[in-house]
Write a protein that holds these residues in place. Structure first.
Motif, PDB file in Angstrom:
ATOM      1  N   PRO A 170       0.798  -1.343  -0.060  1.00  0.00           N
ATOM      2  CA  PRO A 170      -0.033  -0.116   0.166  1.00  0.00           C
ATOM      3  C   PRO A 170       0.928   1.319   0.049  1.00  0.00           C
ATOM      4  CG  PRO A 170      -0.105  -0.876   2.144  1.00  0.00           C
ATOM      5  CD  PRO A 170       0.697  -2.118   1.323  1.00  0.00           C
ATOM      6  N   LEU A 171       0.351   2.273  -0.666  1.00  0.00           N
ATOM      7  CA  LEU A 171       1.044   3.553  -0.684  1.00  0.00           C
ATOM      8  C   LEU A 171       0.133   4.559   0.155  1.00  0.00           C
ATOM      9  CD1 LEU A 171       2.005   3.903  -4.586  1.00  0.00           C
ATOM     10  CD2 LEU A 171       3.107   2.747  -2.597  1.00  0.00           C
ATOM     11  N   ASN A 172       0.848   5.328   1.077  1.00  0.00           N
ATOM     12  CA  ASN A 172      -0.028   6.218   1.995  1.00  0.00           C
ATOM     13  C   ASN A 172      -0.236   7.373   1.407  1.00  0.00           C
ATOM     14  OD1 ASN A 172       2.329   4.372   3.525  1.00  0.00           O
ATOM     15  ND2 ASN A 172       0.280   4.426   4.853  1.00  0.00           N
ATOM     16  N   THR A 173       0.622   7.979   0.536  1.00  0.00           N
ATOM     17  CA  THR A 173       0.254   8.990  -0.218  1.00  0.00           C
ATOM     18  C   THR A 173       0.618   9.025  -1.538  1.00  0.00           C
ATOM     19  OG1 THR A 173       2.577   9.975   0.209  1.00  0.00           O
ATOM     20  CG2 THR A 173       1.042  10.604   1.629  1.00  0.00           C
ATOM     21  N   PHE A 174      -0.168   9.398  -2.379  1.00  0.00           N
ATOM     22  CA  PHE A 174      -0.182   9.276  -3.869  1.00  0.00           C
ATOM     23  C   PHE A 174      -0.619  10.582  -4.726  1.00  0.00           C
ATOM     24  CE2 PHE A 174      -1.694   8.420  -8.113  1.00  0.00           C
ATOM     25  CZ  PHE A 174      -0.609   7.530  -8.573  1.00  0.00           C
ATOM     26  N   SER A 175       0.129  11.284  -5.552  1.00  0.00           N
ATOM     27  CA  SER A 175      -0.532  12.347  -6.296  1.00  0.00           C
ATOM     28  C   SER A 175       0.271  12.024  -7.704  1.00  0.00           C
ATOM     29  CB  SER A 175      -0.151  13.711  -5.602  1.00  0.00           C
ATOM     30  OG  SER A 175       1.239  13.864  -5.667  1.00  0.00           O
ATOM     31  N   ILE A 176      -0.614  12.539  -8.692  1.00  0.00           N
ATOM     32  CA  ILE A 176      -0.142  12.562 -10.039  1.00  0.00           C
ATOM     33  C   ILE A 176      -0.840  13.572 -10.812  1.00  0.00           C
ATOM     34  CG2 ILE A 176      -1.687  10.822 -10.933  1.00  0.00           C
ATOM     35  CD1 ILE A 176       0.427   9.460 -12.526  1.00  0.00           C
ATOM     36  N   ASP A 177      -0.211  14.248 -11.834  1.00  0.00           N
ATOM     37  CA  ASP A 177      -0.801  14.987 -12.831  1.00  0.00           C
ATOM     38  C   ASP A 177       0.005  14.796 -13.984  1.00  0.00           C
ATOM     39  OD1 ASP A 177       1.534  16.636 -12.694  1.00  0.00           O
ATOM     40  OD2 ASP A 177       0.449  18.134 -11.358  1.00  0.00           O
ATOM     41  N   ASN A 178      -0.095  15.712 -15.162  1.00  0.00           N
ATOM     42  CA  ASN A 178       0.758  15.638 -16.398  1.00  0.00           C
ATOM     43  C   ASN A 178       1.962  15.591 -16.449  1.00  0.00           C
ATOM     44  OD1 ASN A 178      -1.849  14.905 -17.736  1.00  0.00           O
ATOM     45  ND2 ASN A 178      -2.034  17.081 -18.213  1.00  0.00           N
ATOM     46  N   LYS A 182       4.348  11.591  -7.217  1.00  0.00           N
ATOM     47  CA  LYS A 182       5.043  11.429  -6.152  1.00  0.00           C
ATOM     48  C   LYS A 182       4.016  10.523  -5.251  1.00  0.00           C
ATOM     49  CE  LYS A 182       6.253  16.395  -5.344  1.00  0.00           C
ATOM     50  NZ  LYS A 182       6.190  17.569  -4.420  1.00  0.00           N
ATOM     51  N   PHE A 183       4.799   9.602  -4.446  1.00  0.00           N
ATOM     52  CA  PHE A 183       4.147   8.747  -3.509  1.00  0.00           C
ATOM     53  C   PHE A 183       5.213   8.339  -2.395  1.00  0.00           C
ATOM     54  CE2 PHE A 183       6.019   5.698  -6.965  1.00  0.00           C
ATOM     55  CZ  PHE A 183       6.619   4.787  -5.952  1.00  0.00           C
ATOM     56  N   SER A 184       4.567   7.899  -1.456  1.00  0.00           N
ATOM     57  CA  SER A 184       5.292   7.248  -0.096  1.00  0.00           C
ATOM     58  C   SER A 184       4.767   6.072   0.245  1.00  0.00           C
ATOM     59  CB  SER A 184       5.316   8.467   0.889  1.00  0.00           C
ATOM     60  OG  SER A 184       4.089   8.538   1.306  1.00  0.00           O
ATOM     61  N   ALA A 185       5.537   5.161   0.824  1.00  0.00           N
ATOM     62  CA  ALA A 185       5.231   3.773   1.358  1.00  0.00           C
ATOM     63  C   ALA A 185       5.759   3.825   2.794  1.00  0.00           C
ATOM     64  CB  ALA A 185       5.757   2.487   0.383  1.00  0.00           C
ATOM     65  N   THR A 186       4.841   3.966   3.672  1.00  0.00           N
ATOM     66  CA  THR A 186       5.514   3.990   5.181  1.00  0.00           C
ATOM     67  C   THR A 186       6.047   2.372   5.497  1.00  0.00           C
ATOM     68  OG1 THR A 186       3.858   5.388   5.986  1.00  0.00           O
ATOM     69  CG2 THR A 186       4.865   4.156   7.490  1.00  0.00           C
ATOM     70  N   ALA A 187       5.284   1.413   4.857  1.00  0.00           N
ATOM     71  CA  ALA A 187       5.780   0.206   5.286  1.00  0.00           C
ATOM     72  C   ALA A 187       7.401  -0.093   4.669  1.00  0.00           C
ATOM     73  CB  ALA A 187       4.904  -0.842   4.478  1.00  0.00           C
ATOM     74  N   LEU A 188       7.828   0.581   3.698  1.00  0.00           N
ATOM     75  CA  LEU A 188       8.974   0.544   3.240  1.00  0.00           C
ATOM     76  C   LEU A 188       9.971   1.821   3.642  1.00  0.00           C
ATOM     77  CD1 LEU A 188       8.202  -0.248  -0.785  1.00  0.00           C
ATOM     78  CD2 LEU A 188       8.786  -1.785   1.309  1.00  0.00           C
ATOM     79  N   GLN A 189       9.332   2.700   4.173  1.00  0.00           N
ATOM     80  CA  GLN A 189      10.009   3.689   4.607  1.00  0.00           C
ATOM     81  C   GLN A 189      10.738   4.342   3.419  1.00  0.00           C
ATOM     82  OE1 GLN A 189      12.666   2.959   8.058  1.00  0.00           O
ATOM     83  NE2 GLN A 189      11.093   2.516   9.522  1.00  0.00           N
TER      84      GLN A 189
END
Length: 222
Positions: A170-178, A182-189
């Motif tokens: 799972p990704l804790n944050t995710f954003s995308i445009d053209n 950006k994304f982050s995964a707490t489980a993976l730090q």
């Protein structure tokens, strides 16, 4: 590891258009909470093709399309499908703009879906599996896959590391445009930041150190 779900159903049925409500046409999307950490996006597409009604089920995070179920029915505000081989079924009713019902496969889970509007449909250009090799050092690469699914309210995304037999992270944050991803995964730090260049996302995967990672989309037939 998440079990591979079905994914895309197409079936002819209900040959008379009068047997379904016109407001059911379109692409419905909902989030299935498999566990507290694992989510799947389920899509049900109901369309008219050559005078017949077709129904398709998508699971974009798993990249599976084209499955033909044993049976489906669309009548009034009710939608149902089942498949004997996969032992999966869904039965729901449209009310107040939502298609709500029970999704059954090994367990029974509530599922609420909303129709995608034109803005959400446009965001589907980002949907799919994005593949790349994480450059750990000059002699070591680690394949990674970013899975993106569109919902009426935004996106759901997960990360796979096939070589490590790790899927659906799972990704804790995710954003995308053209232009930016950006994304982050707490489980993976870990986190990832990239810009769109030369038909790919080019950026850095940061997990202690910053490592280059370029992601390119793998196109699948729908």
């Amino acid at each position: 590891m998440q079990s591979k779900l079905l994914i895309t159903l197409m079936l002819l049925g209900c040959s008379s258009l009068s047997c379904m409500a016109t407001d059911l046409y379109g692409q419905w999307r909902g989030v299935l909470d498999v566990t507290a950490q694992n989510k799947l996006v389920i899509g049900i597409s109901i369309e008219q093709q050559q005078g017949n009604t077709t129904l398709r089920l998508d699971s974009p995070l798993q990249g599976m399309f084209g499955y033909v179920p044993s049976e489906f029915k669309v009548a009034g505000q009710q939608v149902m499908f089942r498949d004997d081989k996969l032992k999966v079924s869904f039965s729901g009713v449209v009310k107040d703009g939502e298609l709500s019902g029970d999704f059954q496969q090994h367990q029974t889970l509530p599922l609420k879906l909303k129709l995608l509007d034109s803005v959400a449909e446009a965001r589907r250009q980002h949907e799919g599996a994005w593949h790349g090799d994480l450059i750990i050092n000059s002699s070591t690469k680690l394949p990674l896959v970013l899975n993106i699914a569109v919902t009426a309210d935004g996106y759901v995304a997960t990360l796979d590391s096939p070589k490590q037999s790790s899927f659906g992270i799972p990704l804790n944050t995710f954003s995308i445009d053209n232009n930016h991803l950006k994304f982050s995964a707490t489980a993976l730090q870990a986190r990832y930041e990239a810009i769109w260049q030369h038909d790919a996302w080019q950026g850095s995967f940061i997990q202690g150190a910053a490592m280059p990672l370029t992601l390119k989309k793998k196109h699948l037939s729908r």
